[in-house]
Design a protein around this motif. Structure first.
Motif, mmCIF file in Angstrom:
data_model
loop_
_atom_site.group_PDB
_atom_site.id
_atom_site.type_symbol
_atom_site.label_atom_id
_atom_site.label_comp_id
_atom_site.label_asym_id
_atom_site.label_seq_id
_atom_site.Cartn_x
_atom_site.Cartn_y
_atom_site.Cartn_z
ATOM 1 N N SER A 19 -1.820 -8.512 2.534
ATOM 2 C CA SER A 19 -2.458 -7.721 1.462
ATOM 3 C C SER A 19 -1.653 -7.486 0.214
ATOM 4 N N LEU A 20 -0.501 -7.461 0.559
ATOM 5 C CA LEU A 20 0.477 -7.097 -0.751
ATOM 6 C C LEU A 20 0.786 -8.299 -1.587
ATOM 7 N N ILE A 21 0.646 -9.641 -0.882
ATOM 8 C CA ILE A 21 0.764 -10.747 -1.521
ATOM 9 C C ILE A 21 -0.637 -11.043 -2.384
ATOM 10 N N HIS A 22 -1.557 -10.525 -1.794
ATOM 11 C CA HIS A 22 -2.963 -10.526 -2.553
ATOM 12 C C HIS A 22 -2.898 -9.759 -3.541
ATOM 13 N N GLU A 44 5.544 0.644 0.722
ATOM 14 C CA GLU A 44 5.204 -0.155 -0.227
ATOM 15 C C GLU A 44 3.539 -0.161 -0.583
ATOM 16 N N TYR A 45 2.635 -0.539 0.374
ATOM 17 C CA TYR A 45 1.436 -0.704 0.396
ATOM 18 C C TYR A 45 0.927 0.708 -0.022
ATOM 19 N N GLN A 46 1.247 1.958 0.359
ATOM 20 C CA GLN A 46 0.723 2.986 -0.087
ATOM 21 C C GLN A 46 1.059 3.225 -1.521
#
Length: 57
Positions: A19-22, A44-46
């Motif tokens: 998801s982060l790469i996306h 990091e995602y949040q």
């Protein structure tokens, strides 16, 4: 660690990493995403996607 827990953690890390790469994020500081802990990835995602409160992948 239980035999079932480790694959679940790894699956969750992979999902958040994807998801982060996306979203265009490949590193945090000097570390590649695959080097981060599950907690670091979730944090990091949040940060980059604050609208997402539920991290159930």
């Amino acid at each position: 660690m239980s035999e079932q827990i480790y694959p679940d953690i790894q699956r969750r890390k992979n999902s958040i990493t994807d998801s982060l790469i996306h979203l265009g994020i490949y590193k945090k500081g000097n570390k590649q995403l695959y080097e981060l802990t599950l907690h670091e990835l979730e944090t990091e995602y949040q940060i980059v996607n604050p609208a997402i409160q539920d991290l159930s992948f």
